[in-house]
Design a protein around this motif. Structure first.
Motif, short mmCIF file in Angstrom:
data_model
loop_
_atom_site.label_atom_id
_atom_site.label_comp_id
_atom_site.label_asym_id
_atom_site.label_seq_id
_atom_site.Cartn_x
_atom_site.Cartn_y
_atom_site.Cartn_z
N GLY A 82 8.42 3.34 -15.81
CA GLY A 82 8.13 4.44 -16.71
C GLY A 82 7.65 5.70 -16.04
N LEU A 83 7.61 5.70 -14.70
CA LEU A 83 7.15 6.87 -13.95
C LEU A 83 8.14 7.20 -12.84
CD1 LEU A 83 3.42 5.84 -13.34
CD2 LEU A 83 4.25 7.41 -15.10
N VAL A 84 8.20 8.47 -12.49
CA VAL A 84 8.87 8.85 -11.24
C VAL A 84 7.78 8.94 -10.18
CG1 VAL A 84 10.19 10.61 -10.03
CG2 VAL A 84 10.65 10.18 -12.45
N THR A 85 7.85 8.07 -9.19
CA THR A 85 6.87 8.04 -8.11
C THR A 85 7.47 8.70 -6.88
OG1 THR A 85 5.83 6.02 -8.92
CG2 THR A 85 5.44 6.60 -6.62
N GLY A 86 6.84 9.76 -6.40
CA GLY A 86 7.29 10.46 -5.21
C GLY A 86 6.66 9.86 -3.96
N PHE A 87 7.46 9.78 -2.90
CA PHE A 87 7.01 9.22 -1.62
C PHE A 87 7.12 10.32 -0.58
CE2 PHE A 87 7.79 5.61 1.66
CZ PHE A 87 6.42 5.45 1.84
N LEU A 88 5.97 10.79 -0.11
CA LEU A 88 5.92 11.95 0.77
C LEU A 88 5.29 11.61 2.10
CD1 LEU A 88 4.58 14.65 -1.75
CD2 LEU A 88 6.96 14.15 -1.17
N GLY A 89 5.67 12.37 3.13
CA GLY A 89 5.06 12.21 4.44
C GLY A 89 5.85 12.98 5.48
N PRO A 90 5.21 13.37 6.58
CA PRO A 90 5.91 14.08 7.66
C PRO A 90 6.98 13.20 8.29
CG PRO A 90 3.50 14.19 7.93
CD PRO A 90 3.78 13.16 6.88
N ASN A 91 7.85 13.81 9.07
CA ASN A 91 8.82 13.04 9.85
C ASN A 91 8.09 12.04 10.74
OD1 ASN A 91 11.01 14.45 8.81
ND2 ASN A 91 10.97 15.98 10.43
N GLY A 92 8.57 10.81 10.75
CA GLY A 92 7.93 9.78 11.58
C GLY A 92 6.71 9.14 10.95
N ALA A 93 6.46 9.44 9.66
CA ALA A 93 5.24 8.92 9.01
C ALA A 93 5.37 7.45 8.62
CB ALA A 93 4.91 9.75 7.77
#
Length: 309
Positions: A27-38
């Motif tokens: 029921g949610l859009v979950t964003g996955f964020l992080g720098p390159n190589g994270a």
């Protein structure tokens, strides 16, 4: 639902992912964020059983991916849109993929129309533009009508109309009660799409919070003020506990004093205010604050008068 439980993945002496835990809910859009190589790609590959964890585990609807009875209808994923036989047409690619799990031609035509590739479905995929290739990868992810959708950089190469389309699609899937897990470096688009964020840096979770909570924390105690006599107001507001940044000739950003107090000071000294409102932080600003210490690859500005050859 996706459950990542104390996931660790090492390569030699290097931990690409280090004791990572989070849950991606329906029921949610979950964003996955992080720098390159994270560690984002390693985590997503572990979810699909492509990388074996050094320790910990990942569950997809309560099971390891390898134990799913119908993997494609449980989780549809796009990790690399180029991972296909480029000699095949889009239509044949989807038909072959569908035939492995009993999906017929009618569904293939449905997803081709959904992603906007019907008119070019008989062209070899190797001749597709980057954006068209992304659309084909998304079609493959959606082919079995999965309950969970996981996409890595789905807007890469899409034009503005395509970006709006994928944003609407993902929001609609979440509204249907599906689990949507999305990785992207495009902060402005993630801000418009995601409900919840998981931020990773140097293999560890930095934040696991709702979008609104993350943005509220960054914008806290900042007020935007527009006043023709901004210079006078600066002198009246500045103190050891208050900072005033002049963003434009008549626009100030004040930190350390509430909007009501600013309004009272302005009224007391006869200073007209054209605008007064709490500052709203952008996701880009919040992300940069969170990940500043986690960036592994950081360039430097080109010096004035120098050139890169």
């Amino acid at each position: 639902m996706i459950e990542v439980q104390h996931l660790t993945k090492t390569y030699g002496h290097t931990a690409a992912v280090d004791d990572v835990s989070f849950t991606v809910r329906p029921g949610l859009v979950t964003g996955f964020l992080g720098p390159n190589g994270a560690g984002k790609s390693t985590t997503m590959r572990a979810i699909l059983g492509l990388d074996r964890p050094s320790s910990g585990r990942v569950l997809v609807d309560g099971r390891a991916y390898r134990d799913l009875v119908a993997p494609l209808s449980t989780i549809g994923a796009l990790l690399d849109a180029r991972a296909l036989d480029k000699r095949r047409s889009a239509r044949n690619h989807l038909r072959v993929l569908g035939s492995t799990v009993g999906i017929g031609r009618r569904r293939v035509e449905q997803v081709l129309e959904l992603v906007g590739l019907t008119d070019v479905a008989d062209r070899a995929a190797g001749g597709y533009s980057l954006g068209m290739g992304q659309r084909l990868g998304i079609a493959a992810a959606l082919l079995a009508d999965p309950d969970i959708v996981m996409l890595d950089e789905p807007v890469n190469g899409l034009d503005p109309d395509g970006i709006l389309w994928i944003r609407t699609l993902l929001r609609d899937l979440a509204a249907e009660g599906r689990t949507v897990f999305l990785s992207s470096h495009l902060m402005s688009e993630m801000e418009l799409t995601a409900d919840h964020l998981v931020v990773i840096g140097k293999g560890r979770i930095i934040a696991d919070v709702p979008m609104t909570e993350l943005l509220a924390g960054v914008g806290e105690n900042r007020v935007c003020v527009t006043a023709p006599q901004a210079d006078r107001l600066i002198g009246l507001l500045t103190s050891p506990d208050v900072s005033v940044l002049q963003k434009a000739p008549h626009v100030l950003e004040v930190t350390g004093v509430p909007a009501a107090t600013i309004g009272e000071v302005a009224a007391l000294h006869g200073i007209a205010l054209h605008d007064l409102h709490p500052a709203t932080a952008s996701l880009e600003e919040a992300y940069m604050n969170l990940t500043h210490a986690s960036v592994t690859h950081r360039g430097t500005p080109v010096l004035t008068g120098s050139a890169v050859r």
